[in-house]
Design an enzyme around this catalytic site. Structure first.
Site, mmCIF file in Angstrom:
data_model
loop_
_atom_site.group_PDB
_atom_site.id
_atom_site.type_symbol
_atom_site.label_atom_id
_atom_site.label_comp_id
_atom_site.label_asym_id
_atom_site.label_seq_id
_atom_site.Cartn_x
_atom_site.Cartn_y
_atom_site.Cartn_z
ATOM 1 N N GLN A 235 0.829 -1.210 0.000
ATOM 2 C CA GLN A 235 0.000 0.000 0.000
ATOM 3 C C GLN A 235 0.862 1.258 0.000
ATOM 4 O O GLN A 235 0.350 2.369 -0.157
ATOM 5 C CB GLN A 235 -0.947 0.013 1.206
ATOM 6 C CG GLN A 235 -2.092 -0.976 1.072
ATOM 7 C CD GLN A 235 -3.086 -0.933 2.225
ATOM 8 O OE1 GLN A 235 -3.341 -1.959 2.832
ATOM 9 N NE2 GLN A 235 -3.644 0.236 2.530
ATOM 10 N N CYS A 383 -9.804 2.059 8.920
ATOM 11 C CA CYS A 383 -9.894 2.559 10.291
ATOM 12 C C CYS A 383 -9.487 3.999 10.468
ATOM 13 O O CYS A 383 -9.754 4.587 11.498
ATOM 14 C CB CYS A 383 -8.963 1.724 11.141
ATOM 15 S SG CYS A 383 -7.267 1.925 10.596
HETATM 16 N N1 MCN Z 1 -13.509 10.017 -3.775
HETATM 17 C C1 MCN Z 1 -14.326 10.887 -4.472
HETATM 18 N N2 MCN Z 1 -14.689 12.098 -3.875
HETATM 19 C C2 MCN Z 1 -14.283 12.401 -2.625
HETATM 20 C C3 MCN Z 1 -13.471 11.494 -1.903
HETATM 21 C C4 MCN Z 1 -13.091 10.308 -2.518
HETATM 22 O O1 MCN Z 1 -14.745 10.595 -5.585
HETATM 23 N N3 MCN Z 1 -14.619 13.563 -2.064
HETATM 24 C C5 MCN Z 1 -13.021 8.792 -4.420
HETATM 25 C C6 MCN Z 1 -11.507 8.860 -4.589
HETATM 26 O O2 MCN Z 1 -11.069 9.618 -5.622
HETATM 27 C C7 MCN Z 1 -11.116 7.402 -4.633
HETATM 28 C C8 MCN Z 1 -12.103 6.783 -3.637
HETATM 29 O O3 MCN Z 1 -13.226 7.682 -3.581
HETATM 30 O O4 MCN Z 1 -11.291 6.886 -5.912
HETATM 31 C C9 MCN Z 1 -11.491 6.640 -2.220
HETATM 32 O O5 MCN Z 1 -10.800 7.825 -1.933
HETATM 33 P P1 MCN Z 1 -10.171 8.228 -0.513
HETATM 34 O O6 MCN Z 1 -11.241 8.445 0.462
HETATM 35 O O7 MCN Z 1 -9.204 9.310 -0.781
HETATM 36 O O8 MCN Z 1 -9.384 6.926 -0.014
HETATM 37 P P2 MCN Z 1 -8.048 6.281 -0.618
HETATM 38 O O9 MCN Z 1 -8.095 6.311 -2.073
HETATM 39 O O10 MCN Z 1 -6.872 6.832 0.079
HETATM 40 O O11 MCN Z 1 -8.267 4.785 -0.214
HETATM 41 C C10 MCN Z 1 -7.938 4.306 1.062
HETATM 42 C C11 MCN Z 1 -9.141 3.809 1.804
HETATM 43 C C12 MCN Z 1 -8.673 2.946 2.923
HETATM 44 S S1 MCN Z 1 -7.561 3.611 3.991
HETATM 45 C C13 MCN Z 1 -9.059 1.653 3.032
HETATM 46 S S2 MCN Z 1 -8.524 0.798 4.377
HETATM 47 C C14 MCN Z 1 -9.902 1.055 2.025
HETATM 48 C C15 MCN Z 1 -10.725 2.046 1.279
HETATM 49 O O12 MCN Z 1 -9.996 3.102 0.898
HETATM 50 N N4 MCN Z 1 -9.424 0.006 1.311
HETATM 51 C C16 MCN Z 1 -10.099 -0.377 0.179
HETATM 52 N N5 MCN Z 1 -11.552 1.534 0.342
HETATM 53 C C17 MCN Z 1 -11.211 0.382 -0.312
HETATM 54 N N6 MCN Z 1 -11.890 -0.016 -1.411
HETATM 55 C C18 MCN Z 1 -11.480 -1.125 -2.084
HETATM 56 N N7 MCN Z 1 -12.177 -1.510 -3.161
HETATM 57 N N8 MCN Z 1 -10.384 -1.839 -1.685
HETATM 58 C C19 MCN Z 1 -9.690 -1.508 -0.583
HETATM 59 O O13 MCN Z 1 -8.628 -2.199 -0.216
HETATM 60 CU CU1 CUM Z 2 -6.570 1.907 8.596
HETATM 61 S S1 CUM Z 2 -6.932 0.669 7.050
HETATM 62 MO MO1 CUM Z 2 -6.660 1.933 5.527
HETATM 63 O O1 CUM Z 2 -5.754 3.050 6.372
HETATM 64 O O2 CUM Z 2 -5.491 1.268 4.542
#
Ligand code: MCN
Ligand code: CUM
Length: 804
Positions: A235, A383
């Site tokens: 990751q 989390c």
């Molecule tokens: N997004 C959006 N508009 C926003 C916020 C987010 O369209 N205002 C979209 C983003 O562009 C992205 C998705 O939603 O395509 C998730 O965005 P974000 O909240 O920034 O999270 P991350 O991309 O950093 O993903 C990490 C988060 C975490 S920490 C875990 S744990 C988790 C999660 O995402 N693991 C996942 N969702 C998951 N979903 C899948 N399918 N697989 C995982 O392993």
């Molecule tokens: Cu705390 S689970 Mo996500 O942060 O990859």
């Protein structure tokens, strides 16, 4: 030149921000064309497999590898003795502790890595594992953190006599750290003087993210070029590269880390595992590529678990229900090694967001980390660094307080919400909440589900139950959560000293298409779809003409990876900033081409036009071509930009969730009648992807609240290491969700977006759990621990005397 299309049509053609653009990655995934670690096959590749401890606590008295070496196909067997001369028999953890790579004299949890067998194929490796003879001498096992703090048994003999740990003083040989936040004396005084104090122990059990693809890697050392390539389920690929360089001594430019497609991460793939180290060593020793891929049991038993927090709480309020103080003492079970993935200064993550959505003037939090004979890890599973625990804690404490005050829990929340005009809001435990409108979201949610009518129906049901007309109760689960996502800023967030910024590099090609590379890595979140949408809106090229690449450290700019819902808040901001640099240069080019001053052109969806003369314009496509092919005085050719973004603050998404559950008092079975989830993640990039994130996160939350658990017996045997025992909902059990939204943009994010990936897990677990508690509230239930499986619900009913 006249344009046939209206502004709106041109805008729609971009499929930019706000469009429910279909996921571009699904073309490959739905056809089975994803490329995961286990799909990587290199010439002459060997396979590694672990000998693992059957005991949770034992001394390793001898390891005999002779019989294993005699098996055809077995190439080598590594033990701690082989790694010791390289200084690799232990490795640093993300939490400032160290962890055995292979058992060094003793084992501390069931499934711990004892020896690593390398063979020509998987089957020979498995046979080799069976043939390694290990003698153990069993030691007393401790699986309860409260007992660990009283026991004479020293779990970590390597730390014996050390009174200082990575996070300050240690009070006992099985104690790791104490982390304190807030005003202890002030909070105690408030508790003493309060009209009402509710007190409860809230336990959030141990669980596991269980991604469908387990962890694995392929290490390939090219002895001719001296270059190490490491493919893996990472990751945070750049962080892995730096750490591998630091601990192996291989120069960082000679290491290439690649995260191919990842089949779900959920935090499980943030940390470093023994398998990575052993595979790298094995490849260096043999000069051949070495693959290691876990099976399901190994993944569930030994890789990063989640939660296992015992949270003792006290909440004080006036008779009218205004909360005056919050006190929390948490005992955190970290297992045999402290391998939690937290920013360095936060050994209990962002648990100090436990004042939640409420304006609580005084608060105190202390967390004690404790060693036990369980698997290490922690802080994984959607989390946001212990925010799930914090949200569960406060949302349970609110319910407990509502019982104490004999008040409606929706009203109690409303009285205590932070008001919209209080943002930016300084919390008693040290955070500055960026923006929110909790009252509006709450009203929207209560209206959407018909809260008043639901309470009336519930009251009628209770009467019917008491009259013997039904054996089913209704529970209405309420939750209003506040998340904190998007670590940095660099000044207070780092992991192993690596500052938590993120990055994006964009190159526009001469014909007006582009490639963008980011420091993050999608594991299913759809980054290739959504980040292209940000660029499309910012620079006016269609999202369909923008390729997105992540996960290869030889090409992507340095970044800290994807977890803690940080990609949108941090890399998303970098993406917008890089795009704006491109637009700034494009403006100069356009002005030159239109023969006007830079300030005399203005941006219009996909072009710059002359102010007051919109028919005179240059589209971004035309500008891109000119950037490469026309000599422009004072400007370098080319059109590309990179941004490294250090966010000024985190973002604080929030949500209002409401669950209606029917519970059969005699069987303990439940039925989710409805589940409503309102999320506010600021500006929405792709509503469909947000919906998908919410559905997935709520389903995981449903599993956790209603049945999923990593359970141990008193011998430290893991009782839930297969999918027969570990509840993973299928389509059959998964509830139907109604999603809704509000938009309160983040004031400090370039496009106002907040993260959303983890919100649904943070919000749904207390919501499901509160529904179970709410059903039994009229009969005197105050607190009962998750997971609320059928047996435990049946037991609640029995203990309340509801069975005849
Ligand atoms: N997004 C959006 N508009 C926003 C916020 C987010 O369209 N205002 C979209 C983003 O562009 C992205 C998705 O939603 O395509 C998730 O965005 P974000 O909240 O920034 O999270 P991350 O991309 O950093 O993903 C990490 C988060 C975490 S920490 C875990 S744990 C988790 C999660 O995402 N693991 C996942 N969702 C998951 N979903 C899948 N399918 N697989 C995982 O392993
Ligand atoms: Cu705390 S689970 Mo996500 O942060 O990859």
């Amino acid at each position: 030149m006249k344009d046939e299309l209206t502004q709106d049509q041109r805008s729609a053609n971009l499929k930019g921000m706000g469009s429910s653009r279909k996921r571009v990655e699904d073309v490959r995934f739905t056809q089975g064309k994803g490329r995961y670690v286990d799909d990587i096959k290199l010439d002459g590749m060997l396979f590694g497999d672990f000998v693992r401890s059957p005991y949770a606590h034992a001394r390793v008295t001898s390891i005999n590898t002779e019989a294993a070496m005699a098996i055809p196909g077995v190439v080598a067997v590594l033990t701690a003795k082989d790694l010791e001369p390289l200084g690799l028999h232990w490795m640093p953890t993300l939490a400032g502790d160290k962890q055995m790579v292979l058992a060094d004299g003793k084992v501390l949890f069931q499934g711990q890595e004892v020896a690593y067998v390398i063979a020509n194929d998987r089957y020979a490796a498995a046979d080799g594992v069976e043939a390694v003879e290990v003698e153990y001498e069993e030691l007393p096992v401790i699986v309860n953190p409260f007992e660990a703090l009283k026991s004479n048994v020293v779990l970590r003999e390597d730390l014996e006599g050390q009174t200082e740990g990575a996070h300050g003083p240690r009070k006992h040989h099985n104690h790791i750290f104490t982390w304190e936040q807030g005003d202890k004396e002030g909070t105690e005084k408030v508790l003493e003087e309060a009209d009402v104090v509710a007190e409860e122990m809230v336990y959030y059990h141990r669980t596991h993210p269980c991604p469908l693809e387990t962890c694995g890697c392929v290490a390939s050392m090219d002895k001719v070029t001296g270059k190490l390539t490491l493919y893996g389920t990472f990751q945070a690929p750049h962080a892995i590269r730096t750490v591998v360089s630091l601990i192996s001594g291989i120069a960082e430019h000679n290491i290439r880390v690649v995260s191919p497609d990842i089949g779900g991460g959920f935090g499980n793939k943030v940390g470093a595992y023994a398998g990575y180290v052993c595979s790298v060593v094995a490849s260096i020793v043999t000069g051949k590529p070495v693959k290691w891929v876990e099976d399901r049991m190994e993944n569930l038993m030994t890789t990063a678990f989640a939660r296992d927090y015992w949270m003792q709480g006290k909440i004080a309020a006036t008779k009218e229900g205004k909360i005056t103080g919050l006190w929390c003492h948490t005992t955190a079970d970290h297992g045999g090694f402290d391998a939690c993935a937290d920013p360095t200064k936060f050994p209990a993550g962002f648990m100090n967001i436990c004042t939640g959505s409420y304006d609580i003037p005084t608060a105190y939090l202390a967390v004690d980390g404790v060693y036990t004979n369980k698997a290490p890890g922690g802080v994984s599973y959607r989390c946001s660094f212990r925010v799930t625990e914090a949200a569960y804690f406060i949302e349970r404490m609110i319910e407990v307080l509502a019982i104490e005050l004999n008040m409606d829990a929706a009203e109690l929340r409303r009285i205590n919400f932070i008001k919209s005009d209080q943002f930016p809001y300084q919390s008693a435990l040290g955070w500055e909440y960026d923006s929110g409108d909790y009252h509006r979201a709450w009203d929207q949610a209560l209206n959407a589900v018909g809260y008043k009518e639901l309470r009336e129906e519930q009251a009628q049901r209770i009467e019917d139950f008491k009259a013997g007309k039904t054996r089913k109760l209704i529970g209405i689960g309420l939750t209003h959560f506040t998340e904190i996502v998007g670590a940095g800023p660099v000044k207070n967030c780092d992991i192993l000293g690596l500052g938590m910024f993120d990055s994006c590099e964009i190159r526009i090609h001469p014909t007006g298409s582009a490639i963008a590379r980011l420091g993050t890595i999608s594991q299913g979140q759809g980054h290739a779809t959504t980040f292209a949408q940000i660029i499309a809106s910012e620079i006016g090229l269609p999202a369909d003409d923008i390729t997105l690449e992540e996960g290869d450290t030889d090409t992507a700019p340095y970044g800290l990876g994807t977890y803690g819902s940080r990609s949108t808040p941090v890399a998303g901001a970098a993406t917008a900033m890089a795009a704006r640099k491109i637009r700034a240069k494009a403006q100069m080019i356009a002005a030159y081409l239109l023969e006007v001053h830079d300030d005399d052109v203005e941006w219009d969806v996909d072009r710059f036009s002359v102010k007051g003369a919109p028919e005179r314009f240059k589209t971004m496509k035309e500008i891109a071509f000119a950037a490469y092919n026309q000599a422009i005085p004072g400007l370098e050719p080319g059109l590309e930009a990179v941004s490294y973004y250090d966010p000024p603050n985190m973002t604080y998404p929030f949500g209002a969730y409401i669950c209606v559950m029917e519970i059969d008092v005699d069987t303990g079975e439940h039925e989710i009648r409805s589940f409503y989830a309102l999320d506010d993640c600021g500006t929405r990039i792709n509503p469909m992807i947000i919906d998908g994130q919410v559905h997935g996160g709520c389903t995981e939350g449903y599993a956790i609240a209603m049945g999923q658990e990593i359970a141990y017996d008193e011998m430290g045997n893991c009782k839930s290491a297969t999918l027969m025992d570990f509840f993973l909902p299928t389509a059959w059990e998964t509830p139907t969700y109604t999603t809704d939204f509000a938009v309160t943009p983040s004031p400090h994010h370039p496009i106002g977006a907040k993260g959303v990936g983890e919100s649904p897990n943070v919000g749904s677990v207390p919501c499901f759990s509160n529904a179970v508690h709410d059903a039994f509230r009229p009969f005197g239930l105050v607190q009962s621990h998750m997971p609320h499986d059928h047996w435990r619900i049946w037991k609640i009913a029995k203990d309340l005397g509801l069975h005849s």
